[in-house]
Design a protein around this motif. Structure first.
Motif, mmCIF file in Angstrom:
data_model
loop_
_atom_site.group_PDB
_atom_site.id
_atom_site.type_symbol
_atom_site.label_atom_id
_atom_site.label_comp_id
_atom_site.label_asym_id
_atom_site.label_seq_id
_atom_site.Cartn_x
_atom_site.Cartn_y
_atom_site.Cartn_z
ATOM 1 N N LYS A 650 0.843 -1.183 0.000
ATOM 2 C CA LYS A 650 0.000 0.000 0.000
ATOM 3 C C LYS A 650 0.885 1.242 0.000
ATOM 4 O O LYS A 650 1.851 1.320 0.752
ATOM 5 C CB LYS A 650 -0.914 0.005 1.227
ATOM 6 N N ARG A 651 0.522 2.201 -0.888
ATOM 7 C CA ARG A 651 1.365 3.382 -1.030
ATOM 8 C C ARG A 651 0.469 4.603 -1.243
ATOM 9 O O ARG A 651 -0.671 4.505 -1.687
ATOM 10 C CB ARG A 651 2.330 3.238 -2.190
ATOM 11 N N PRO A 652 0.990 5.808 -0.959
ATOM 12 C CA PRO A 652 0.153 7.023 -1.052
ATOM 13 C C PRO A 652 0.050 7.609 -2.460
ATOM 14 O O PRO A 652 -0.522 8.685 -2.629
ATOM 15 C CB PRO A 652 0.868 7.990 -0.109
ATOM 16 N N TRP A 654 -1.158 8.411 -6.257
ATOM 17 C CA TRP A 654 -2.443 8.423 -6.972
ATOM 18 C C TRP A 654 -2.229 7.900 -8.391
ATOM 19 O O TRP A 654 -1.178 8.133 -9.015
ATOM 20 C CB TRP A 654 -3.015 9.839 -7.056
ATOM 21 N N ALA A 672 -7.593 6.181 -8.731
ATOM 22 C CA ALA A 672 -7.470 5.961 -7.281
ATOM 23 C C ALA A 672 -6.590 7.049 -6.692
ATOM 24 O O ALA A 672 -5.580 7.441 -7.293
ATOM 25 C CB ALA A 672 -6.872 4.589 -6.995
ATOM 26 N N GLY A 674 -4.505 7.057 -3.978
ATOM 27 C CA GLY A 674 -3.795 6.245 -3.002
ATOM 28 C C GLY A 674 -4.006 4.777 -3.283
ATOM 29 O O GLY A 674 -5.114 4.351 -3.643
ATOM 30 N N ILE A 675 -2.931 3.991 -3.170
ATOM 31 C CA ILE A 675 -3.025 2.540 -3.357
ATOM 32 C C ILE A 675 -3.326 1.914 -2.008
ATOM 33 O O ILE A 675 -2.479 1.941 -1.090
ATOM 34 C CB ILE A 675 -1.724 1.980 -3.956
ATOM 35 N N THR A 676 -4.512 1.387 -1.870
ATOM 36 C CA THR A 676 -4.977 0.835 -0.589
ATOM 37 C C THR A 676 -5.106 -0.677 -0.638
ATOM 38 O O THR A 676 -5.791 -1.269 0.191
ATOM 39 C CB THR A 676 -6.337 1.459 -0.230
ATOM 40 N N TRP A 677 -4.508 -1.293 -1.618
ATOM 41 C CA TRP A 677 -4.610 -2.746 -1.795
ATOM 42 C C TRP A 677 -3.246 -3.298 -2.186
ATOM 43 O O TRP A 677 -2.319 -2.558 -2.504
ATOM 44 C CB TRP A 677 -5.633 -3.065 -2.886
ATOM 45 N N THR A 678 -3.131 -4.571 -2.183
ATOM 46 C CA THR A 678 -1.956 -5.251 -2.723
ATOM 47 C C THR A 678 -2.420 -6.239 -3.770
ATOM 48 O O THR A 678 -3.541 -6.748 -3.728
ATOM 49 C CB THR A 678 -1.177 -5.977 -1.613
ATOM 50 N N SER A 709 7.107 8.662 -1.409
ATOM 51 C CA SER A 709 6.985 7.217 -1.590
ATOM 52 C C SER A 709 7.995 6.788 -2.643
ATOM 53 O O SER A 709 8.502 7.598 -3.421
ATOM 54 C CB SER A 709 5.578 6.837 -2.037
#
Length: 952
Positions: A650-652, A654, A672, A674-678, A709
């Protein structure tokens, strides 16, 4: 069927005779082909249409022939009954008078804009009465007239209109019923001119109108508005000095008359119409003319009238012009044409946009415009010429039988129509239930008026009422169709919408006919909709894909169907190709891009961005993947973009895309923030807030300012989501029947009546950079030089013809020529300028001579391209029809070769067409050389075989 159609090729003997009649005016123009259709309008009246192709172009004309000795036919002038100066179309003049045919007549001056008036050149006589005249000694405009025994007169009239005072003195008037608002002398008008007098106007405030009723001066209307026209009288118009003249010489209660005198005897004249110059006089074609409405060298629409040498036939011609379908005629050409039609005397009438010929057609009561007026619609005109049937109504005497097509397939059906005619060839009502139908020449049965043939051949359909009322119609019954064609190759349709389908068939020899709905077996796949008994397909309301299939006999034709729906997805970038370029913003941002083969959503790559956005937190840092060719153009109905994105953590950052709208504005749209998944995740972004999305130019990863990041992110399958027509899975669509080509086989020939030739198609010029093509052409040159009798190149470029080939060579890039080898004639045509005629005006005549002078068995014709791709498609069709007619006449084998986009063949009306694509063959490339083909043709007597050969 009584409609008569004749097509004549310009055989040299016939052509010589035609040129003799044209030589004084047509110069280099020569007749190539002429088609004539003839039908009977009524007893004593026929309508002919001529479609002639000349070395100058197409000329379409319509000719009425009227038997002046037939007491049941009447010829009269047509004028607007409300006002002789009121414009009206020829069709309306004919309808309002009860004419069965009519043509425009006199020249005229247009009235003021919006007035609806036209001022005919006089004199004009209808039903034995003078309608309009002007005082004038005519030396330029001639008049055609008939007397009470239909004797025709062509002459130049001297006309004088005079007012007679109570003292018997005569005063010349300018005109009778031709006052046009411009006062040029005292004029006389009556109720034929209009319902009201013109009255004083701002142009002529000092104005007088002397009203005469029952031969007596009734009143003077001076300097006042117009008044009602006297019912049984006339009005004398005056201005300037004529005001005082009328006051000095007439008073209320005085008797007054007028006279109209001509230099011809009008006592028994029934009609007269004034035109322009005489074209033919005493059986001699004139070459100089008294009246030239346009430049003598201008080809234009033309109308003319004439009579035969014995004076018993009236000949009326309307020639279309101002279009490629008909170039029109000069006045000199018209004179020659009227003489060719049989005129010993002929007069030019008004032409240009006025040229209009109307007629009812055989067996019908309604009038229709036969020609194509050059203005695009009928022009309001002045006096015209009408043809009337005055025969008494008789009982049905014969039947006029027609069908909408001249051919029908065996084991299908064809409906026929029968119309009743009396002995004067005028239509009469009949009870169709009284008709007995039969067919001869083939086997078949009738159900009502519908024929169901069970054998093929030439047939005659007979309709009969009682023992003596009969009509016939020829029909050709074709063998079962070898192939079918739907009126849609692919059908894109909205949910719930309907469309009418139609099917045509071709037999093995290339003769065609439509298939009636009742003879078609329909089926559908994919639950796309249903088809009614009248061939109407209605799509389902849910969307989707499938197909329609039509079957007739053993032949099948299929059509893919795509029903519009929302939510269609299409991958527009799969990240499997090169051309994607990385840029960063700012330039100091650290990032790299490569195609990753270890992580992907679908084989075999994904787009991998490796980034380090951990420094300089005061600005956004972005890595852009710029799509190839400036981006991808979106469907106008695109509502979303979708993309698969992979991250191992998960990374901030976009994820977004840059989208341009139809006005050129662009915006960043985010999948998206922010990456809120793997792992992999499918993301979508709505484009509904954009003004018609136009193009997506890049996708990107951005680290907003104040954040940091680093790492990797993978993109795959950028997808457009839109409303439209989904792609059809063609593997599920039944195959359309392709007829077997019995000539397609390998063979070896020898002997005095045999030959072999090769044909290669090329329309692209190749240079040394095209090494594959050059090497293959060298290979072909070596082969044809040792294994064939003739080498042929079809197309617009020639990379094959060369000195190393020792056999005769033909090329459609060169001038026309022919070769005769062992009973076969090979004809090379040159259409480099888009057709035969425009390339060389003499090529058509040479070609026809090549056909007619050949006594062998096989004719091979070589063309640059499909004849229907000529600049003049009508000329291309004429070429095909010429070959078909020659095939029917002689029975010889006729083969045509041309450069196309496929290696294929087909039959069209008895003629074999072979298409060769050369290096334009589908799938050809440096790695797939075998896709390119050339044709090898083997001839033995009248047996011909061929194959497409590869270069391998």
């Amino acid at each position: 069927m009584n409609k008569y159609i004749r097509r004549s090729l310009a055989l040299l003997v016939i052509l010589t005779l035609l040129l003799t009649s044209f030589s004084n005016v047509f110069g280099a123009q020569q007749l190539i082909s002429q088609t004539v259709e003839k039908q009977t309008v009524t007893s004593g009246v026929t309508l002919e249409s001529y479609d002639r192709f000349t070395t100058s172009g197409w000329i379409k004309s319509y000719v009425l022939r009227v038997d002046l000795s037939d007491k049941n036919v009447k010829v009269d002038t047509l004028v607007n009954k409300k006002s002789v100066v009121g414009s009206s179309t020829v069709l309306n003049l004919a309808k309002n008078s009860g004419a069965i045919a009519a043509v425009n007549g006199s020249f005229f001056d247009f009235g003021a804009k919006g007035s609806g008036n036209s001022y005919t050149y006089g004199p004009v006589v209808s039903s034995g009465e003078v309608d309009l005249a002007a005082t004038r000694d005519s030396k330029d405009t001639g008049t055609f007239s008939l007397n009470d025994v239909n004797e025709a007169l062509f002459t130049y009239w001297n006309t004088k209109v005079e007012l007679i005072t109570p003292k018997g003195e005569k005063k010349v008037a300018a005109s009778y019923n031709r006052y046009n608002g411009n006062f040029n002398g005292m004029s006389i008008i009556d109720a034929k001119w209009g319902a009201k007098t013109p009255g004083a106007t701002t142009k002529y405030p000092e104005w007088i109108e002397m009203v005469v009723e029952d031969g007596i001066v009734k009143e003077f209307n001076e300097n006042k508005p117009g008044i009602d026209m006297p019912k049984n009288g006339f009005v004398v118009l005056g201005a300037g000095s004529h005001i005082q003249y009328l006051k000095d010489n007439f008073k209320v209660g005085d008797p007054v008359e007028y006279s109209i005198t001509m230099n011809v005897d009008t006592s028994k004249m029934t009609m007269a119409l004034t035109g322009g110059a005489m074209l033919v006089k005493d059986d001699k074609v004139l070459t100089s003319f008294s009246h030239n409405p346009v430049s003598p060298s201008t080809r234009a629409p033309r109308t003319a009238i004439g009579t035969s040498k014995d004076g018993k036939t009236l000949i009326i011609a309307a020639v279309d012009g101002k279009s490629s379908a008909s170039i029109g005629m000069t006045q000199a050409e018209l004179a020659s044409y009227m003489h060719e039609l049989g005129c010993a005397n002929a007069l030019n009438l008004d032409g240009g946009g006025s040229t209009t010929l109307v007629s009812r057609e055989q067996g019908t009561t309604g009038l229709s415009v036969q020609n194509r007026p050059s203005d695009g619609s009928q022009r309001g005109v002045g006096a015209s010429l009408g043809i009337f049937s005055v025969a008494p109504q008789g009982p049905v005497d014969s039947l006029y039988v027609t069908s909408y097509e001249e051919q029908v397939f065996v084991n299908t059906s064809r409906a026929f129509t029968a119309r009743g005619l009396d002995k004067y060839m005028n239509p009469v009502n009949i009870n169709t239930d009284d008709i007995k139908w039969s067919v001869s020449g083939v086997k078949g049965t009738f159900k009502g008026n519908v024929l169901y043939p069970t054998t093929a051949g030439e047939a005659i359909v007979t309709a009969k009422i009682g023992d003596h009322v009969v009509g016939t119609c020829p029909i050709t019954v074709l063998e079962s169709p070898a192939r079918l064609e739907l009126n849609h190759d692919i059908l894109n349709i909205n949910p719930g919408s309907s469309v009418t389908l139609s099917v045509k068939g071709w037999d093995k020899n290339g003769y065609t006919s439509s298939i009636p709905p009742a003879n078609i077996k329909w089926s559908t796949g994919g639950n796309v909709g249903n088809i009614s008994s009248s061939n109407v397909f209605t799509a389902n309301k849910n969307g989707g894909t499938g197909y329609i299939t039509a079957t007739v006999g053993s032949a099948i034709v299929s059509c893919p169907v795509s029903i519009r729906m929302s939510g269609i997805t299409k991958i527009i970038q799969d990240f499997n190709s090169t051309g994607i370029k990385l840029t960063t913003s700012p330039k100091s941002a650290k990032a790299s891009f490569n195609l990753a083969s270890n992580v992907y959503k679908s084989a075999k790559y994904s787009g991998k961005i490796t980034y380090d956005f951990s420094t300089d937190l005061s600005v956004n840092k972005t890595a852009y993947l710029n799509l190839p060719n400036g981006g991808y153009t979106l469907e106008s109905t695109t509502s979303k973009l979708g993309m698969w994105v992979y991250s191992s953590a998960k990374r901030p950052i976009w994820i977004g895309a840059t989208v341009h709208d139809s006005k050129g504005n662009y915006s960043s749209e985010y999948f998206a923030k922010g990456i809120t998944w793997t792992g992999w995740k499918y993301l979508e972004v709505s484009l509904d807030d954009l003004n018609t999305p136009k193009k997506v130019t890049n996708v990107f990863a951005v680290q907003p300012k104040n954040g940091k990041s680093s790492g990797t992110v993978y993109f795959d399958n950028l997808t457009m989501v839109y409303t439209g027509y989904p792609d059809v899975d063609m593997s599920k669509v039944p195959k359309t029947t392709v007829p077997k080509d019995d000539n397609y086989k390998d063979s070896t020939v020898s002997g005095a009546d045999s030959m072999t030739f090769s044909v290669f198609g090329q329309s692209t010029a190749y240079t040394s950079s095209n090494k594959t093509q050059i090497n293959m052409l060298n290979t072909l040159a070596g082969r044809v030089g040792s294994s064939v009798d003739v080498s042929v190149l079809v197309g617009s470029n020639d990379g094959l013809t060369r000195s190393s080939i020792k056999v005769p060579q033909l090329s459609t890039t060169a001038s026309y020529k022919s070769l005769d080898i062992n009973g076969s004639r090979l004809i090379q045509l040159n259409t480099s300028k888009g057709g035969l005629r425009v390339t060389n005006a003499n090529e058509w005549l040479w070609f026809i001579n090549q056909l007619n002078s050949f006594n062998g068995k096989n004719v091979f014709v070589f063309l640059k391209e499909d004849p229907l791709k000529f600049n003049d498609t009508k000329e291309g069709q004429l070429l095909k029809d010429t070959l078909t007619d020659f095939k029917k006449k002689t029975g010889k084998n006729i083969w045509v070769f041309y450069k196309g986009n496929s290696n294929s063949s087909y039959m069209d009306k008895g003629v074999k067409y072979v298409v060769t694509a050369g290096f334009d063959s589908y799938g050809f490339s440096d790695s797939n050389k075998g896709a390119a083909k050339y044709a090898v043709v083997n001839v033995k007597g009248n047996s011909i075989t061929y194959q497409f050969k590869s270069f391998n």
